[in-house]
Design a protein around this motif. Structure first.
Motif, PDB file in Angstrom:
ATOM      1  N   PRO A 111       0.802  -1.227   0.000  1.00  0.00           N
ATOM      2  CA  PRO A 111       0.000   0.000   0.000  1.00  0.00           C
ATOM      3  C   PRO A 111       0.835   1.278   0.000  1.00  0.00           C
ATOM      4  N   PHE A 112       1.984   1.257   0.644  1.00  0.00           N
ATOM      5  CA  PHE A 112       2.823   2.457   0.726  1.00  0.00           C
ATOM      6  C   PHE A 112       3.413   2.849  -0.636  1.00  0.00           C
ATOM      7  N   LEU A 113       3.373   1.924  -1.590  1.00  0.00           N
ATOM      8  CA  LEU A 113       3.920   2.213  -2.920  1.00  0.00           C
ATOM      9  C   LEU A 113       2.818   2.295  -3.976  1.00  0.00           C
ATOM     10  N   LYS A 114       1.573   2.436  -3.519  1.00  0.00           N
ATOM     11  CA  LYS A 114       0.444   2.558  -4.447  1.00  0.00           C
ATOM     12  C   LYS A 114       0.572   3.865  -5.242  1.00  0.00           C
ATOM     13  N   ASP A 115       0.328   3.783  -6.532  1.00  0.00           N
ATOM     14  CA  ASP A 115       0.388   4.924  -7.458  1.00  0.00           C
ATOM     15  C   ASP A 115       1.805   5.464  -7.670  1.00  0.00           C
ATOM     16  N   VAL A 116       2.798   4.708  -7.233  1.00  0.00           N
ATOM     17  CA  VAL A 116       4.187   5.104  -7.478  1.00  0.00           C
ATOM     18  C   VAL A 116       4.601   4.614  -8.859  1.00  0.00           C
ATOM     19  N   GLN A 117       5.301   5.459  -9.599  1.00  0.00           N
ATOM     20  CA  GLN A 117       5.800   5.111 -10.933  1.00  0.00           C
ATOM     21  C   GLN A 117       7.199   4.507 -10.809  1.00  0.00           C
ATOM     22  N   PHE A 118       7.442   3.423 -11.522  1.00  0.00           N
ATOM     23  CA  PHE A 118       8.759   2.786 -11.535  1.00  0.00           C
ATOM     24  C   PHE A 118       9.455   3.185 -12.836  1.00  0.00           C
TER      25      PHE A 118
END
Length: 656
Positions: free
Chosen positions: A219-226
């Motif tokens: 959840p802490f990396l939701k919507d994060v772009q790689f």
């Protein structure tokens, strides 16, 4: 401080992550480089630039390793704010040439390379997530198990693995990676077919599937772009680039790409989708970083801040807003005049001596010559005296009565001194002042001055490494001269001059391509530099500040086009514009010699005039022609500019 050269390291690849962060300087425009790289945007991007333009430094700065240093204990919180994780890969470390040959089918090598890249990207991302878990065990660790349960779905066959941690997954990827490396590296010796290597996953499954799994399950990396930051793209072969292009076209959320390459490094824009080409604008954005820096309003501020940062990190006591101009001795006209007066006692005024010889060669009576010279002399002001000679040559070229011309010039000089802004002297000095000062330097055997931080920045032509290289050599010469640079006294003009010449010579050799292309590039830029130099220092140059030229598009054949492309891509030349010739439909393309090369041919770094090259001139400068052919064309042109003058119908110069 004298034992530390703050400008010694000029390549980002030589810096540790800590040093990249420490030496980071952002451009002053808007939000800085983040507005260019747009790391949270899903739109892929190709960043092109010359050697030393800062591509690697920028891409490394936006990588996870630098995010980690910048944010420290607040890393996770700031990743959520940034909405990206940067995964940096330098293609120079791939040794891409090993994925070819050995009598294997090209298709087999393509598949092996694609698999190799999948494993490498996945390893890099796995190590990043492992670090985040270790830093935030309470927040992130509980979700690791959910990720691990789904890892086997990223493979096409049973891995016979029961992944209980991402460290275990990373070890497995490393094992597969080593197996591929071993088989490829030893295929020539063992004779084993690389097509026998078991490919465990399909293209894109790890590169896209692993980030998607992480983004969904943590959840802490939701919507994060790689963001895969692929640097030194020029080191990949054409077919390898085509595979990366295919990944860019078929990218899947939450993944995107930032690809860094030198100008000449893009070998293809084709994809594996029926050889269709990537479309700039709709499928990716393209930026040329040195163009952005060169034309941007904030480059001078940016360059000065780079210098201040280097000095502070080396231990120099210098304020953030320090006036760097105060550390450099600059050209002073009055001091130069005094130097000329001292030299005149030993070598005389060479421009007057030369004029006398040319007049004598035309069988003009010595008595008339003496009168002419007496009218043109002005001992109290060498610049005005040199302007008198300049105007006299113009009268000679126009076929005027020379003795009367010298009288008129003397009167015009008096009017100019009295403040007459309509005098010929005023008009000439308004345009040719710097050229005439440089003429005086050359004729008195003094090196032309390029001193001062603002001129150094201008000479760097939007490439920060060029500025650092010049400063490195200048600092070294300053120490050698017994000075204390950036401390108690100015850096002398002598140290600046010697350092600039060293940097110019370094660039001329360092930047050129290898093989026959490199030889032609080297020959072309030297011929061009010499051509502009001889016209600039002729008796009657038609244009001021000549460091640029234009070519008719119809004069550019395949060989010349290739040469010009190389010269531009390797930053020897800077394209200025394409425009129509005056009163004609003929299109011309213009170029300027890179500022760092200007001192090699005593050329100006500021552009005003532009040389219109004829078809023959284009051929002998940029084509595969002999020195004899080149000199013949050059000498024909120069006969129009030097006394006794042989006027032809060749085009001369025009104002851009």
């Amino acid at each position: 401080m004298s034992n530390i050269n703050p400008f010694n390291i000029t390549k980002a690849v030589d810096y540790s992550d800590e040093e990249i962060n420490k030496y980071w300087v952002d451009i002053p425009n808007g939000n800085g480089f983040i507005d260019i790289l747009k790391p949270s945007s899903p739109m892929p991007m190709v960043i092109l630039g010359g050697k030393g333009s800062g591509k690697t430094h920028i891409m490394r700065y936006f990588s996870f390793n630098l995010q980690k240093i910048r944010y420290g204990k607040d890393l996770l919180e700031n990743i959520q704010k940034d909405k990206y994780i940067g995964i940096f890969l330098r293609c120079g470390g791939l040794n891409s040439s090993k994925f070819s040959g050995n009598n294997e089918k090209p298709e087999a090598w393509k598949n092996i390379f694609a698999y190799f890249l999948e494993l490498w990207f996945a390893q890099l991302l796995a190590s990043i997530i492992i670090e985040i878990i270790e830093a935030y065990p309470e927040q992130v660790k509980p979700y690791e198990k959910n990720v691990c349960l789904m890892l086997n779905d990223l493979f096409d066959t049973d891995t016979e693995q029961n992944f209980e941690s991402l460290e275990q997954f990373s070890s497995y990827l490393q094992k597969l990676h080593k197996e591929v490396d071993f088989e490829v590296n030893n295929s020539v010796i063992t004779g084993k077919k690389i097509s026998d290597i078991r490919i465990m996953t399909s293209p894109g499954k790890l590169i896209f599937g692993f980030p998607r799994l992480i983004e969904k399950q943590i959840p802490f990396l939701k919507d994060v772009q790689f963001i895969y930051l692929i640097d030194e793209f020029e080191n990949l072969t054409k077919h390898q680039q085509q595979y990366v292009n295919t990944l860019i076209r078929e990218r899947e959320t939450p993944v995107s790409f930032r690809v860094g390459s030198r100008w000449f490094g893009i070998k293809t824009v084709k994809t594996n989708s029926g050889d269709e080409e990537l479309k700039v604008g709709s499928e990716y954005e393209k930026y040329i970083i040195d163009d952005l820096l060169r034309t941007g309003e904030g480059y001078e501020t940016f360059a000065k801040e780079i210098c201040v940062s280097r000095l502070k990190q080396a231990g120099f006591k210098i304020a953030d807003n320090a006036d760097l101009n105060s550390f450099f001795e600059e050209f002073n006209l009055e001091s130069f005049f005094k130097k000329l007066q001292n030299k005149e006692r030993s070598i005389g005024k060479s421009y007057l001596v030369s004029l006398e010889k040319k007049l004598f060669s035309r069988k003009i009576p010595q008595k008339a010559i003496n009168k002419i010279l007496e009218n043109l002399k002005l001992d109290v002001n060498p610049l005005l005296e040199r302007t008198n000679v300049f105007l006299f040559y113009r009268h000679w070229k126009d076929g005027d009565d020379l003795e009367q011309a010298s009288i008129d010039i003397a009167k015009s000089c008096q009017n100019y001194v009295a403040g007459d802004k309509t005098s010929p002297h005023y008009k000439v000095l308004d345009k040719f002042r710097n050229d005439l000062i440089d003429q005086l330097h050359r004729e008195s055997r003094e090196p032309i001055s390029y001193s001062g931080i603002e001129k150094l920045i201008k000479m760097s032509s939007g490439i920060p490494r060029h500025l650092l290289i010049m400063l490195k050599h200048i600092y070294r010469w300053s120490i050698y001269n017994g000075e204390q640079p950036f401390e108690n006294a100015n850096i002398s003009e002598n140290a600046q001059q010697k350092g600039i010449v060293d940097a110019s010579s370094w660039f001329l050799e360092d930047a050129r391509a290898s093989g026959e292309d490199g030889k032609l590039m080297s020959s072309s830029i030297k011929r061009l530099g010499q051509y502009l130099q001889e016209i600039r220092f002729s008796d009657t140059p038609s244009e001021c500040s000549l460091s640029s030229f234009s070519i008719k598009l119809i004069d550019i054949d395949e060989t010349i086009n290739r040469t010009l492309e190389y010269l531009e891509q390797y930053s020897y030349l800077i394209r200025i514009k394409t425009a129509r010739e005056k009163n004609s439909s003929v299109q011309r393309v213009g170029y300027q010699i890179n500022g760092i090369l200007a001192p090699l041919w005593e050329l100006p770094i500021y552009r005003r005039g532009i040389l219109h090259l004829t078809t023959d001139e284009v051929g002998v400068i940029f084509g595969k022609t002999s020195d004899q052919e080149y000199n013949k064309i050059k000498n024909s042109r120069m006969a129009n500019y030097n006394a006794p003058f042989k006027i032809s119908n060749n085009p001369t110069l025009f104002e851009s």
